[in-house]
Design a protein around this motif. Structure first.
Motif, PDB file in Angstrom:
ATOM      1  N   LYS A 178      37.332  40.199  33.560  1.00  0.00           N
ATOM      2  CA  LYS A 178      36.846  38.972  32.931  1.00  0.00           C
ATOM      3  C   LYS A 178      35.813  38.239  33.792  1.00  0.00           C
ATOM      4  O   LYS A 178      34.888  37.635  33.270  1.00  0.00           O
ATOM      5  CB  LYS A 178      38.022  38.032  32.642  1.00  0.00           C
ATOM      6  CG  LYS A 178      38.918  38.552  31.521  1.00  0.00           C
ATOM      7  CD  LYS A 178      40.166  37.722  31.407  1.00  0.00           C
ATOM      8  CE  LYS A 178      41.104  38.328  30.353  1.00  0.00           C
ATOM      9  NZ  LYS A 178      42.475  37.887  30.526  1.00  0.00           N
ATOM     10  N   LEU A 179      35.987  38.284  35.105  1.00  0.00           N
ATOM     11  CA  LEU A 179      35.099  37.521  35.993  1.00  0.00           C
ATOM     12  C   LEU A 179      33.927  38.334  36.537  1.00  0.00           C
ATOM     13  O   LEU A 179      32.895  37.762  36.907  1.00  0.00           O
ATOM     14  CB  LEU A 179      35.909  36.937  37.163  1.00  0.00           C
ATOM     15  CG  LEU A 179      37.029  35.961  36.786  1.00  0.00           C
ATOM     16  CD1 LEU A 179      37.798  35.521  38.025  1.00  0.00           C
ATOM     17  CD2 LEU A 179      36.483  34.750  36.045  1.00  0.00           C
ATOM     18  N   ASN A 180      34.100  39.660  36.631  1.00  0.00           N
ATOM     19  CA  ASN A 180      33.040  40.551  37.125  1.00  0.00           C
ATOM     20  C   ASN A 180      32.564  40.173  38.534  1.00  0.00           C
ATOM     21  O   ASN A 180      31.381  40.265  38.850  1.00  0.00           O
ATOM     22  CB  ASN A 180      31.854  40.567  36.142  1.00  0.00           C
ATOM     23  CG  ASN A 180      30.944  41.771  36.341  1.00  0.00           C
ATOM     24  OD1 ASN A 180      31.400  42.825  36.788  1.00  0.00           O
ATOM     25  ND2 ASN A 180      29.672  41.625  36.022  1.00  0.00           N
ATOM     26  N   ALA A 181      33.513  39.732  39.370  1.00  0.00           N
ATOM     27  CA  ALA A 181      33.155  39.301  40.727  1.00  0.00           C
ATOM     28  C   ALA A 181      32.951  40.474  41.683  1.00  0.00           C
ATOM     29  O   ALA A 181      32.115  40.416  42.580  1.00  0.00           O
ATOM     30  CB  ALA A 181      34.230  38.371  41.274  1.00  0.00           C
ATOM     31  N   TYR A 182      33.718  41.561  41.504  1.00  0.00           N
ATOM     32  CA  TYR A 182      33.613  42.730  42.387  1.00  0.00           C
ATOM     33  C   TYR A 182      32.826  43.834  41.691  1.00  0.00           C
ATOM     34  O   TYR A 182      33.051  44.117  40.516  1.00  0.00           O
ATOM     35  CB  TYR A 182      34.993  43.272  42.740  1.00  0.00           C
ATOM     36  CG  TYR A 182      35.709  42.501  43.815  1.00  0.00           C
ATOM     37  CD1 TYR A 182      35.640  42.893  45.148  1.00  0.00           C
ATOM     38  CD2 TYR A 182      36.460  41.367  43.502  1.00  0.00           C
ATOM     39  CE1 TYR A 182      36.307  42.183  46.140  1.00  0.00           C
ATOM     40  CE2 TYR A 182      37.133  40.657  44.489  1.00  0.00           C
ATOM     41  CZ  TYR A 182      37.050  41.062  45.811  1.00  0.00           C
ATOM     42  OH  TYR A 182      37.704  40.366  46.793  1.00  0.00           O
ATOM     43  N   VAL A 183      31.927  44.480  42.452  1.00  0.00           N
ATOM     44  CA  VAL A 183      31.228  45.666  41.937  1.00  0.00           C
ATOM     45  C   VAL A 183      31.853  46.942  42.495  1.00  0.00           C
ATOM     46  O   VAL A 183      31.593  48.037  41.995  1.00  0.00           O
ATOM     47  CB  VAL A 183      29.715  45.635  42.240  1.00  0.00           C
ATOM     48  CG1 VAL A 183      29.042  44.519  41.456  1.00  0.00           C
ATOM     49  CG2 VAL A 183      29.433  45.499  43.735  1.00  0.00           C
ATOM     50  N   GLY A 194      27.074  34.502  43.822  1.00  0.00           N
ATOM     51  CA  GLY A 194      28.000  34.101  42.770  1.00  0.00           C
ATOM     52  C   GLY A 194      29.308  34.854  42.795  1.00  0.00           C
ATOM     53  O   GLY A 194      30.373  34.290  42.529  1.00  0.00           O
ATOM     54  N   GLY A 195      29.254  36.153  43.123  1.00  0.00           N
ATOM     55  CA  GLY A 195      30.481  36.940  43.224  1.00  0.00           C
ATOM     56  C   GLY A 195      31.373  36.426  44.344  1.00  0.00           C
ATOM     57  O   GLY A 195      32.602  36.344  44.191  1.00  0.00           O
ATOM     58  N   SER A 196      30.754  36.061  45.469  1.00  0.00           N
ATOM     59  CA  SER A 196      31.510  35.531  46.613  1.00  0.00           C
ATOM     60  C   SER A 196      32.201  34.228  46.235  1.00  0.00           C
ATOM     61  O   SER A 196      33.398  34.043  46.487  1.00  0.00           O
ATOM     62  CB  SER A 196      30.564  35.295  47.801  1.00  0.00           C
ATOM     63  OG  SER A 196      29.929  36.492  48.196  1.00  0.00           O
ATOM     64  N   ALA A 197      31.453  33.303  45.608  1.00  0.00           N
ATOM     65  CA  ALA A 197      32.010  31.997  45.264  1.00  0.00           C
ATOM     66  C   ALA A 197      33.093  32.118  44.197  1.00  0.00           C
ATOM     67  O   ALA A 197      34.156  31.490  44.298  1.00  0.00           O
ATOM     68  CB  ALA A 197      30.886  31.074  44.787  1.00  0.00           C
ATOM     69  N   ALA A 198      32.835  32.936  43.172  1.00  0.00           N
ATOM     70  CA  ALA A 198      33.814  33.097  42.091  1.00  0.00           C
ATOM     71  C   ALA A 198      35.098  33.741  42.601  1.00  0.00           C
ATOM     72  O   ALA A 198      36.210  33.328  42.234  1.00  0.00           O
ATOM     73  CB  ALA A 198      33.217  33.937  40.961  1.00  0.00           C
ATOM     74  N   ALA A 199      34.972  34.746  43.472  1.00  0.00           N
ATOM     75  CA  ALA A 199      36.150  35.446  44.007  1.00  0.00           C
ATOM     76  C   ALA A 199      37.013  34.514  44.855  1.00  0.00           C
ATOM     77  O   ALA A 199      38.243  34.555  44.780  1.00  0.00           O
ATOM     78  CB  ALA A 199      35.722  36.665  44.819  1.00  0.00           C
ATOM     79  N   VAL A 200      36.369  33.662  45.653  1.00  0.00           N
ATOM     80  CA  VAL A 200      37.130  32.714  46.478  1.00  0.00           C
ATOM     81  C   VAL A 200      37.803  31.671  45.586  1.00  0.00           C
ATOM     82  O   VAL A 200      38.986  31.366  45.757  1.00  0.00           O
ATOM     83  CB  VAL A 200      36.204  32.039  47.524  1.00  0.00           C
ATOM     84  CG1 VAL A 200      36.933  30.903  48.244  1.00  0.00           C
ATOM     85  CG2 VAL A 200      35.709  33.064  48.540  1.00  0.00           C
ATOM     86  N   CYS A 206      40.078  36.744  46.898  1.00  0.00           N
ATOM     87  CA  CYS A 206      39.935  37.071  48.329  1.00  0.00           C
ATOM     88  C   CYS A 206      40.216  35.784  49.085  1.00  0.00           C
ATOM     89  O   CYS A 206      40.083  34.689  48.537  1.00  0.00           O
ATOM     90  CB  CYS A 206      38.546  37.623  48.666  1.00  0.00           C
ATOM     91  SG  CYS A 206      37.166  36.545  48.235  1.00  0.00           S
ATOM     92  N   ALA A 207      40.586  35.908  50.355  1.00  0.00           N
ATOM     93  CA  ALA A 207      40.899  34.718  51.150  1.00  0.00           C
ATOM     94  C   ALA A 207      39.633  33.984  51.569  1.00  0.00           C
ATOM     95  O   ALA A 207      39.645  32.775  51.825  1.00  0.00           O
ATOM     96  CB  ALA A 207      41.708  35.120  52.385  1.00  0.00           C
ATOM     97  N   GLY A 208      38.541  34.721  51.662  1.00  0.00           N
ATOM     98  CA  GLY A 208      37.240  34.173  52.013  1.00  0.00           C
ATOM     99  C   GLY A 208      36.216  35.267  51.779  1.00  0.00           C
ATOM    100  O   GLY A 208      36.588  36.422  51.523  1.00  0.00           O
TER     101      GLY A 208
END
Length: 495
Positions: free
Chosen positions: A42-47, A163-169, A174-176
């Motif tokens: 749904k978020l597509n944060a990780y490739v 954007g992937g970094s911010a959305a994942a956090v 991810c923890a960071g």
């Protein structure tokens, strides 16, 4: 503890629980991998998700913790922006032209993190070659912000390029995360997602092994859940590096020790030029709130002038594309990545680049090639570099007068919609998202974005603090004051 509560731990809390053996690194890693598995569609944060590698690294962390040999980030699961080279792992800058590229080397920033015991969960989505303010230019499709406006199911952008970094956090995937900032690509997505992002001083983190966009502007930094976590991550990421001559040989302070220190007596500058025409009232009100918080904490507030600010955005959009057109000339289909067949080598180059680069990257390469071309170099590129010197001098003069940090808005608005028609029809409107952030890159200064409130629709807004060169400690001190006054913000789970 449940998987849900494990992934909601800050880095500082997780570090304490790992060292006290209340939780294992493998358990923590498995909790994050389960969260990614449930949410990423749904978020597509990780490739790319590196589950096997993560579990192996976590197992090694548990062994070191058992022996009393824990590193500063031992067992902490992190997401890595797809711009950082990770040995043997997908590294494509979210571009089709780097199809299948798996480097045989590790970026210095990620090598520093692994040396301190961090665990890699995978590679995070981003705007292609870090060119964008919404994370919609990725070859892998847009990232979706975990935040939604109250009463709406419309997908929002997480900002870009990180954007992937911010959305994942923000979504506890991810923890960071590592991120990069060329014109606001750490601070703007942090503001859009209610996370903390710091762009350190140019030269504080090595650029070696990080795919280049604009070499004189690019700088790596962390995105984290709170100010303390950002300080912990930056301490591990920063270093001098003989492989990057722009990295600076000076000690890396204990940034975490600065968090919570008093700001009494500090002088905080408020630049009059950042009150731009048409700025929404809620951004103005948030800024004033930040001023009040600083004053209440004992800081002295002074109005300052940065007269060349109005030239920063146009100058940036000459310098950055010019450097991009030069840096991206290396992607030609010969040695690695995508290769299209052609009748001769020139035809192969043309077809590979046409198929491999997305529209925004092509636009910036063409702008950059134009401003560097004979007859236009002096009129555009040289003049932009002169303006850059004036912008840098504005900041120097303010700091010479004893100002310790500068407080501004982070973005001109909250997050906007994915596939927003106004933005799609007018690239300049998209570029204006960087209006408060590009000056910091042009001057090589550190800047931090901290969540400071919610807009009328319940979406996060951030404030930015700009510091003296290599004085990130003051940014962590002042940023913590905002965080304490504003509280922390989390999205409601819908994914």
């Amino acid at each position: 503890m449940t998987d849900l509560s494990l992934t909601e731990l800050t880095i500082a809390d997780a570090r304490a629980k790992l060292r006290a053996r209340e939780v294992s690194a493998v358990e923590l890693t498995d909790a994050y991998l389960a969260a990614i598995d449930a949410a990423n569609e749904k978020l597509n944060a990780y490739v790319a998700v590196t589950a096997d590698k993560a579990r192996q690294m976590a197992g090694a962390s548990d062994a070191r913790i058992a022996k009393g040999e824990a590193g500063a980030l031992e067992g902490i699961p992190l997401g890595i922006k797809d711009l950082f080279a990770t040995e043997g792992v997908h590294t494509q800058a979210a571009s089709h032209i780097l199809d299948g590229f798996k480097p045989r080397y590790e970026s210095t920033v990620t090598a520093n993190l692994w040396a301190d015991g961090a665990v890699m969960l995978g590679k995070l989505n981003m705007d292609e070659f870090a060119m964008g303010s919404s994370n919609e230019t990725s070859y892998y499709g847009p990232v979706v912000n975990p935040w939604r406006a109250e009463g709406s199911n419309a997908d929002l952008v997480p900002g870009g390029s990180s954007g992937g970094s911010a959305a994942a956090v923000a979504a506890w995937l991810c923890a960071g995360a590592t991120a990069t900032d060329t014109g606001g690509s750490i601070r703007q997505p942090a503001a859009f997602t209610g996370t903390v992002g710091i762009k350190p001083t140019y030269g504080r983190c090595s650029r070696w092994g990080t795919v280049a966009f604009a070499s004189s502007l690019d700088q790596a930094g962390p995105i984290a859940r709170d100010v303390r976590d950002a300080a912990i991550l930056l301490k591990s990421m920063a270093s001098v590096d003989p492989k990057d001559t722009t990295s600076v040989d000076r000690p890396v302070p204990d940034y975490e020790a600065a968090v919570g220190q008093s700001i009494k007596g500090l002088k905080i500058g408020i630049p009059r030029e950042y009150r731009v025409d048409g700025m929404p009232q809620e951004i103005e009100a948030l800024w004033q709130k930040g001023v009040d918080w600083m004053r209440d904490a004992g800081a002295e507030i002074v109005e300052i002038s940065l007269p060349h600010t109005k030239y920063a955005l146009p100058a940036y959009y000459i310098v950055a594309p010019a450097e991009a057109s030069s840096n991206l000339a290396r992607y030609d289909g010969v040695r690695y990545g995508l290769r299209m067949t052609g009748k001769d080598i020139t035809d192969m180059y043309e077809k590979t680049r046409a198929a491999g680069f997305g529209d925004e990257v092509k636009r910036r390469i063409m702008i950059g090639t134009y401003v560097l071309s004979a007859g236009y170099y002096d009129a555009y590129y040289l003049r932009a570099q002169k303006v850059r010197t004036l912008i840098k001098r504005d900041f120097e003069q303010v700091f010479e007068k004893g100002v310790d940090a500068i407080l501004t808005p982070a973005t001109p608005s909250a997050a906007f919609g994915v596939a927003d028609q106004d933005m799609a029809a007018d690239p300049v409107k998209m570029y204006l998202n960087d209006i408060f952030t590009v000056t910091v890159n042009m001057a090589g200064l550190p800047g931090i974005a901290v969540p400071a409130g919610l807009d009328a629709r319940g979406l996060p807004l951030g404030l930015q603090l700009i510091g003296r060169p290599f004085d990130e400690e003051t940014l962590f001190r002042t940023g913590h004051v905002i965080e304490q006054a504003a509280g922390r913000f989390s999205p409601k789970r819908w994914w």
